[in-house]
Scaffold this motif. Structure first.
Motif, PDB file in Angstrom:
ATOM      1  N   LYS A  15       0.820  -1.222   0.000  1.00 17.11           N
ATOM      2  CA  LYS A  15       0.000   0.000   0.000  1.00 17.11           C
ATOM      3  C   LYS A  15       0.851   1.267   0.000  1.00 17.11           C
ATOM      4  N   TYR A  16       2.019   1.220   0.638  1.00 17.89           N
ATOM      5  CA  TYR A  16       2.825   2.434   0.717  1.00 17.89           C
ATOM      6  C   TYR A  16       3.412   2.843  -0.639  1.00 17.89           C
ATOM      7  N   LEU A  17       3.357   1.978  -1.643  1.00 19.30           N
ATOM      8  CA  LEU A  17       3.795   2.342  -2.994  1.00 19.30           C
ATOM      9  C   LEU A  17       2.656   2.929  -3.827  1.00 19.30           C
ATOM     10  N   GLU A  18       1.486   3.075  -3.221  1.00 14.55           N
ATOM     11  CA  GLU A  18       0.313   3.559  -3.939  1.00 14.55           C
ATOM     12  C   GLU A  18       0.517   4.923  -4.615  1.00 14.55           C
ATOM     13  N   PRO A  19       1.191   5.898  -3.984  1.00  8.56           N
ATOM     14  CA  PRO A  19       1.394   7.179  -4.681  1.00  8.56           C
ATOM     15  C   PRO A  19       2.165   7.026  -5.997  1.00  8.56           C
ATOM     16  N   VAL A  20       3.137   6.144  -6.021  1.00 12.75           N
ATOM     17  CA  VAL A  20       3.903   5.901  -7.242  1.00 12.75           C
ATOM     18  C   VAL A  20       3.025   5.181  -8.270  1.00 12.75           C
ATOM     19  N   ALA A  21       2.256   4.217  -7.803  1.00 13.75           N
ATOM     20  CA  ALA A  21       1.373   3.467  -8.699  1.00 13.75           C
ATOM     21  C   ALA A  21       0.338   4.390  -9.344  1.00 13.75           C
ATOM     22  N   VAL A  22      -0.226   5.291  -8.565  1.00 16.61           N
ATOM     23  CA  VAL A  22      -1.220   6.232  -9.083  1.00 16.61           C
ATOM     24  C   VAL A  22      -0.580   7.153 -10.125  1.00 16.61           C
ATOM     25  N   CYS A  23       0.613   7.629  -9.852  1.00 18.28           N
ATOM     26  CA  CYS A  23       1.333   8.502 -10.779  1.00 18.28           C
ATOM     27  C   CYS A  23       1.580   7.783 -12.109  1.00 18.28           C
ATOM     28  N   MET A  24       1.940   6.526 -12.053  1.00 15.82           N
ATOM     29  CA  MET A  24       2.187   5.749 -13.270  1.00 15.82           C
ATOM     30  C   MET A  24       0.881   5.430 -13.990  1.00 15.82           C
ATOM     31  N   GLU A  25      -0.149   5.065 -13.223  1.00 18.04           N
ATOM     32  CA  GLU A  25      -1.425   4.701 -13.831  1.00 18.04           C
ATOM     33  C   GLU A  25      -2.067   5.878 -14.556  1.00 18.04           C
ATOM     34  N   ARG A  26      -1.863   7.085 -14.055  1.00 19.35           N
ATOM     35  CA  ARG A  26      -2.408   8.279 -14.701  1.00 19.35           C
ATOM     36  C   ARG A  26      -1.871   8.460 -16.120  1.00 19.35           C
ATOM     37  N   ARG A  27      -0.677   7.967 -16.369  1.00 21.23           N
ATOM     38  CA  ARG A  27      -0.078   8.110 -17.703  1.00 21.23           C
ATOM     39  C   ARG A  27      -0.507   7.009 -18.670  1.00 21.23           C
ATOM     40  N   TYR A  28      -1.132   5.959 -18.157  1.00 23.62           N
ATOM     41  CA  TYR A  28      -1.570   4.852 -18.996  1.00 23.62           C
ATOM     42  C   TYR A  28      -2.548   5.358 -20.062  1.00 23.62           C
ATOM     43  N   LYS A  29      -2.328   4.981 -21.294  1.00 22.19           N
ATOM     44  CA  LYS A  29      -3.105   5.377 -22.475  1.00 22.19           C
ATOM     45  C   LYS A  29      -2.991   6.873 -22.765  1.00 22.19           C
ATOM     46  N   ALA A  30      -1.910   7.494 -22.338  1.00 18.60           N
ATOM     47  CA  ALA A  30      -1.697   8.921 -22.578  1.00 18.60           C
ATOM     48  C   ALA A  30      -0.560   9.138 -23.566  1.00 18.60           C
ATOM     49  N   LEU A  31      -0.567  10.294 -24.178  1.00 18.35           N
ATOM     50  CA  LEU A  31       0.520  10.713 -25.056  1.00 18.35           C
ATOM     51  C   LEU A  31       1.432  11.659 -24.291  1.00 18.35           C
ATOM     52  N   MET A  32       2.711  11.538 -24.528  1.00 14.90           N
ATOM     53  CA  MET A  32       3.690  12.438 -23.931  1.00 14.90           C
ATOM     54  C   MET A  32       4.450  13.093 -25.076  1.00 14.90           C
ATOM     55  N   ALA A  33       4.751  14.352 -24.927  1.00 15.97           N
ATOM     56  CA  ALA A  33       5.291  15.150 -26.025  1.00 15.97           C
ATOM     57  C   ALA A  33       6.608  14.638 -26.601  1.00 15.97           C
ATOM     58  N   ASP A  34       7.601  14.408 -25.743  1.00 15.87           N
ATOM     59  CA  ASP A  34       8.925  14.079 -26.274  1.00 15.87           C
ATOM     60  C   ASP A  34       9.812  13.438 -25.205  1.00 15.87           C
ATOM     61  N   GLU A  35      11.036  13.123 -25.586  1.00 17.52           N
ATOM     62  CA  GLU A  35      12.003  12.466 -24.697  1.00 17.52           C
ATOM     63  C   GLU A  35      12.334  13.308 -23.460  1.00 17.52           C
ATOM     64  N   PRO A  36      12.569  14.631 -23.589  1.00 16.09           N
ATOM     65  CA  PRO A  36      12.827  15.436 -22.384  1.00 16.09           C
ATOM     66  C   PRO A  36      11.663  15.405 -21.383  1.00 16.09           C
ATOM     67  N   THR A  37      10.433  15.379 -21.890  1.00 16.16           N
ATOM     68  CA  THR A  37       9.269  15.301 -21.006  1.00 16.16           C
ATOM     69  C   THR A  37       9.231  13.947 -20.308  1.00 16.16           C
ATOM     70  N   LEU A  38       9.598  12.903 -21.032  1.00 16.62           N
ATOM     71  CA  LEU A  38       9.670  11.563 -20.437  1.00 16.62           C
ATOM     72  C   LEU A  38      10.710  11.538 -19.316  1.00 16.62           C
ATOM     73  N   LYS A  39      11.852  12.166 -19.545  1.00 20.12           N
ATOM     74  CA  LYS A  39      12.898  12.216 -18.517  1.00 20.12           C
ATOM     75  C   LYS A  39      12.421  12.962 -17.278  1.00 20.12           C
ATOM     76  N   LYS A  40      11.640  14.033 -17.463  1.00 19.32           N
ATOM     77  CA  LYS A  40      11.057  14.769 -16.329  1.00 19.32           C
ATOM     78  C   LYS A  40      10.121  13.871 -15.541  1.00 19.32           C
ATOM     79  N   PHE A  41       9.310  13.125 -16.263  1.00 20.80           N
ATOM     80  CA  PHE A  41       8.362  12.212 -15.633  1.00 20.80           C
ATOM     81  C   PHE A  41       9.103  11.155 -14.810  1.00 20.80           C
ATOM     82  N   VAL A  42      10.171  10.592 -15.354  1.00 21.07           N
ATOM     83  CA  VAL A  42      10.969   9.593 -14.650  1.00 21.07           C
ATOM     84  C   VAL A  42      11.587  10.212 -13.395  1.00 21.07           C
ATOM     85  N   ALA A  43      12.061  11.449 -13.504  1.00 17.94           N
ATOM     86  CA  ALA A  43      12.617  12.146 -12.332  1.00 17.94           C
ATOM     87  C   ALA A  43      11.545  12.334 -11.257  1.00 17.94           C
TER      88      ALA A  43
END
Length: 112
Positions: A15-43
């Protein structure tokens, strides 16, 4: 552009990993602009994971070609949360007005 096409969360994810899981799930089926934006998301994900005291030393975030995942570092290494992505090769079927709007946004650097 990048499209997130697969999300997986193991039933055994604490359960304590839920904030990370929610953050990842929000991006599911989404478009991201480019590689720098992906790197920001990973950070962001790393920061979120590192802010969870119980997760320190027990879980790590890894990025592989086309996949972002949280895995265990103890016993058997297991990916407990996974988000896969692909590069978008083309976009089709858009109206001329939408294409003009997208071009205007791109010229302004994404600012509104």
């Amino acid at each position: 552009m990048i499209f997130f096409d697969y999300y997986f969360k193991a039933y055994s994810t604490p359960k304590y990993l839920e904030p990370v899981a929610v953050c990842m799930e929000r991006r599911y089926k989404a478009l991201m602009a480019d590689e720098p934006t992906l790197k920001k998301f990973v950070a962001e994900l790393k920061s979120e994971l590192n802010s969870i005291p119980k997760a320190k030393g027990r879980y790590k975030l890894e990025v592989d070609k086309g996949c972002i995942y949280i895995s265990t570092t103890h016993k058997l290494t297991e990916g407990v949360i996974r988000l896969q992505y692909k590069e978008v090769l083309s976009l089709e079927g858009f109206s001329e007005n939408l294409c003009k709007s997208l071009d205007e946004v791109a010229e302004k650097g994404g600012e509104k």
